[in-house]
Scaffold this active site. Structure first.
Site, PDB file in Angstrom:
ATOM      1  N   HIS A  28      -2.622   6.983   2.426  1.00 56.46           N
ATOM      2  CA  HIS A  28      -3.776   5.824   1.745  1.00 56.46           C
ATOM      3  C   HIS A  28      -4.991   5.611   2.663  1.00 56.46           C
ATOM      4  CE1 HIS A  28      -4.101   1.954   1.090  1.00 56.46           C
ATOM      5  NE2 HIS A  28      -3.278   1.380   2.431  1.00 56.46           N
ATOM      6  N   ASN A  83      -9.967  -0.490  -0.191  1.00 55.14           N
ATOM      7  CA  ASN A  83      -9.167  -0.133   0.010  1.00 55.14           C
ATOM      8  C   ASN A  83      -7.571  -1.006  -1.621  1.00 55.14           C
ATOM      9  OD1 ASN A  83      -5.567  -0.946   0.665  1.00 55.14           O
ATOM     10  ND2 ASN A  83      -5.931  -1.160   2.430  1.00 55.14           N
ATOM     11  N   CYS A 109       1.276  -0.754  -0.067  1.00 57.85           N
ATOM     12  CA  CYS A 109       0.082  -0.407  -0.164  1.00 57.85           C
ATOM     13  C   CYS A 109       0.960   1.689   0.222  1.00 57.85           C
ATOM     14  CB  CYS A 109      -0.911   0.085   1.159  1.00 57.85           C
ATOM     15  SG  CYS A 109      -2.317  -1.039   1.255  1.00 57.85           S
TER      16      CYS A 109
HETATM   17  O1  UT7 Z   1      -3.614  -1.445   3.453  1.00 56.83           O
HETATM   18  C1  UT7 Z   1      -3.686  -2.207   4.884  1.00 56.83           C
HETATM   19  C2  UT7 Z   1      -3.095  -1.569   5.846  1.00 56.83           C
HETATM   20  N1  UT7 Z   1      -4.279  -2.304   6.779  1.00 56.83           N
HETATM   21  C3  UT7 Z   1      -4.987  -1.713   7.855  1.00 56.83           C
HETATM   22  O2  UT7 Z   1      -4.685  -0.342   7.435  1.00 56.83           O
HETATM   23  C4  UT7 Z   1      -6.122  -2.072   7.885  1.00 56.83           C
HETATM   24  C5  UT7 Z   1      -5.899  -2.214   9.376  1.00 56.83           C
HETATM   25  N2  UT7 Z   1      -7.208  -2.052  10.991  1.00 56.83           N
HETATM   26  C6  UT7 Z   1      -8.626  -2.343  10.033  1.00 56.83           C
HETATM   27  O3  UT7 Z   1      -8.562  -1.383   9.564  1.00 56.83           O
HETATM   28  C7  UT7 Z   1      -8.884  -2.666  11.373  1.00 56.83           C
HETATM   29  O4  UT7 Z   1      -8.442  -2.953  12.553  1.00 56.83           O
HETATM   30  C8  UT7 Z   1     -10.411  -3.712  10.734  1.00 56.83           C
HETATM   31  C9  UT7 Z   1     -11.574  -2.535   9.761  1.00 56.83           C
HETATM   32  C10 UT7 Z   1      -9.969  -4.557  10.489  1.00 56.83           C
HETATM   33  C11 UT7 Z   1     -11.459  -3.706  12.172  1.00 56.83           C
HETATM   34  O5  UT7 Z   1     -11.826  -3.378  12.310  1.00 56.83           O
HETATM   35  P1  UT7 Z   1     -11.322  -3.383  14.042  1.00 56.83           P
HETATM   36  O6  UT7 Z   1     -12.325  -2.441  14.882  1.00 56.83           O
HETATM   37  O7  UT7 Z   1     -10.054  -3.745  14.601  1.00 56.83           O
HETATM   38  O8  UT7 Z   1     -12.213  -4.787  14.365  1.00 56.83           O
HETATM   39  P2  UT7 Z   1     -12.083  -6.006  15.278  1.00 56.83           P
HETATM   40  O9  UT7 Z   1     -11.481  -6.807  14.911  1.00 56.83           O
HETATM   41  O10 UT7 Z   1     -11.024  -4.962  16.491  1.00 56.83           O
HETATM   42  O11 UT7 Z   1     -13.445  -6.482  15.967  1.00 56.83           O
HETATM   43  C12 UT7 Z   1     -13.922  -5.422  16.543  1.00 56.83           C
HETATM   44  C13 UT7 Z   1     -15.757  -6.075  17.255  1.00 56.83           C
HETATM   45  C14 UT7 Z   1     -14.691  -7.947  17.512  1.00 56.83           C
HETATM   46  O12 UT7 Z   1     -16.506  -8.200  18.354  1.00 56.83           O
HETATM   47  P3  UT7 Z   1     -16.923  -7.965  20.045  1.00 56.83           P
HETATM   48  O13 UT7 Z   1     -15.250  -9.137  20.388  1.00 56.83           O
HETATM   49  O14 UT7 Z   1     -16.147  -7.158  20.035  1.00 56.83           O
HETATM   50  O15 UT7 Z   1     -17.515  -8.680  20.190  1.00 56.83           O
HETATM   51  C15 UT7 Z   1     -15.232  -8.452  16.258  1.00 56.83           C
HETATM   52  O16 UT7 Z   1     -15.784  -9.817  16.167  1.00 56.83           O
HETATM   53  O17 UT7 Z   1     -16.224  -6.704  15.699  1.00 56.83           O
HETATM   54  C16 UT7 Z   1     -16.266  -8.222  15.060  1.00 56.83           C
HETATM   55  N3  UT7 Z   1     -16.412  -7.801  13.602  1.00 56.83           N
HETATM   56  C17 UT7 Z   1     -16.683  -8.072  12.878  1.00 56.83           C
HETATM   57  N4  UT7 Z   1     -18.171  -7.888  12.634  1.00 56.83           N
HETATM   58  C18 UT7 Z   1     -18.828  -8.077  11.695  1.00 56.83           C
HETATM   59  C19 UT7 Z   1     -14.697  -8.019  13.272  1.00 56.83           C
HETATM   60  N5  UT7 Z   1     -14.884  -8.556  12.097  1.00 56.83           N
HETATM   61  C20 UT7 Z   1     -16.344  -8.108  11.548  1.00 56.83           C
HETATM   62  C21 UT7 Z   1     -16.962  -8.014  10.833  1.00 56.83           C
HETATM   63  N6  UT7 Z   1     -18.219  -7.771  10.764  1.00 56.83           N
HETATM   64  N7  UT7 Z   1     -16.535  -8.392   9.845  1.00 56.83           N
END
Ligand code: UT7
Length: 333
Positions: free
Chosen positions: A258, A289, A122
């Site tokens: 990005h 993305n 990226c």
């Molecule tokens: O391009 C390369 C660079 N990439 C990046 O910079 C990406 C950086 N990371 C992110 O943008 C974020 O970490 C994500 C968008 C990928 C994920 O968001 P998050 O806020 O970090 O989610 P999380 O993994 O902390 O999960 C939070 C909650 C969890 O539920 P509980 O434990 O709070 O009940 C997950 O189970 O959201 C849940 N969850 C989802 N829910 C619905 C995780 N993935 C999903 C999903 N849909 N796809």
């Protein structure tokens, strides 16, 4: 010591034109969500993504790259024959070799250019753009074509809850050429290979070839790890690129980070206290993305909205797998 002659260096280079190609098919969050037990609301809240584009079979990597490049060359007021080097930033070339750059160059009708791909995920477009600027300034070439192109759908696992909703396909391009002013600040780049596992392929092609895994490898991302790294490190990187260019936030016309997650963009904008006069690129809403294509696509969108005045300074920032990053202030095309 034998004196080796160098090419006459130029005092200035600038971005002369920009182009974009967005695949025809628009894919909503509602289309993605059922496969990963997610929802439109969750995806929008956690990332800002409303939709993305998925390429059709005809929208191959080199074809999307060609169309974006052709748009950029016209925007620069040049002909393909004038381009001296072609750089393509991508991680989705469907073959390990040859590079896609010479193929795109040939299809554009560029005779005998230097041509190579850059693999910095990226951050790849900003790496490629700064390399092109240095080539023009050093006198190695007169005009350089820089492309960021991705078919992320080729490496996605549509059932992976951690990544399937994030990525999209597309291509963006810029042309760099000589100028009577300096259109590029110093590039600030770096990497942290100790975190290479944070965004990577699920396995190697060799594991697939030897039958160790039944399906080809796909993208895997430790989202939280990358999120934390981006928020904690990219603020300082953005500030360093500004300081290196001798500017302050109020001097910028636009900030084009990005397009990984609107919450990462928000954190940087807040930490640097960008005033309202700085246009913030939010193309993630429309495109998701697109990895190496986000920066040119997002700048192209800002310009289409009339929010990227020609000649004004903008800060570009790329970061991603590697973990690699690159930031640079540029004069807008
Ligand atoms: O391009 C390369 C660079 N990439 C990046 O910079 C990406 C950086 N990371 C992110 O943008 C974020 O970490 C994500 C968008 C990928 C994920 O968001 P998050 O806020 O970090 O989610 P999380 O993994 O902390 O999960 C939070 C909650 C969890 O539920 P509980 O434990 O709070 O009940 C997950 O189970 O959201 C849940 N969850 C989802 N829910 C619905 C995780 N993935 C999903 C999903 N849909 N796809």
């Amino acid at each position: 010591m034998t004196q080796i002659k160098s090419a006459p260096a130029r005092s200035g280079a600038r971005i002369m034109g920009i182009g974009a190609y967005r695949p025809a098919r628009i894919v909503t969050n509602d289309e993605i969500a059922p496969l990963i037990d997610s929802s439109d609301e969750w995806i929008q809240q956690r990332t800002g993504i409303e939709k993305r584009r998925f390429a059709s079979d005809d929208e191959t990597l080199d074809e999307m790259a060609r169309l974006a490049a052709s748009d950029a060359i016209s925007d620069a007021g040049l002909n393909p024959e004038q381009i001296g080097v072609v750089l393509v930033a991508t991680l989705t070339n469907p073959v390990q070799f040859p590079a896609v750059a010479p193929i795109v160059a040939s299809k554009l009708g560029i005779p005998d250019p230097g041509a190579f791909d850059i693999g910095a995920a990226c951050a790849g477009f900003v790496y490629a753009l700064s390399t092109a600027a240095d080539m023009v300034k050093s006198g190695s070439v007169e005009y350089a074509l820089v492309i960021g192109a991705e078919r992320m759908t080729d490496v996605l696992d549509f059932t992976d809850r951690g990544s399937a909703f994030i990525f999209g396909d597309g291509a963006g391009a810029m042309v760099v050429g000589p100028a009577d002013f300096n259109g590029f600040g110093p590039v600030i780049f770096g990497s942290d290979g100790s975190q290479a596992d944070a965004i990577s392929m699920s396995s190697t092609w060799f594991d697939f070839r030897s039958g160790k895994i039944p399906e080809p490898p796909t993208l895997r991302m430790a989202g939280q790890q990358v999120f934390r790294w981006a928020v904690s490190e990219m603020v300082a990187v953005t500030q360093r690129a500004l300081t290196a260019a001798g500017l302050e936030p109020k001097d910028l016309a636009a900030f084009v980070p990005h397009q990984a997650n609107n919450r990462i963009t928000d954190a940087i904008v807040k930490a640097l206290d960008f005033p309202d006069t700085v246009a913030i690129a939010r193309d993630i809403r429309e495109s998701g993305n697109t990895t190496a294509a986000t920066v040119p696509l997002a700048l192209h969108a800002l310009r289409s909205e009339g929010r990227a005045p020609s000649g004004a300074p903008a800060l570009l920032l790329g970061f991603g797998a590697g973990l690699t990053y690159a930031a640079q202030v540029v004069a807008l095309p």
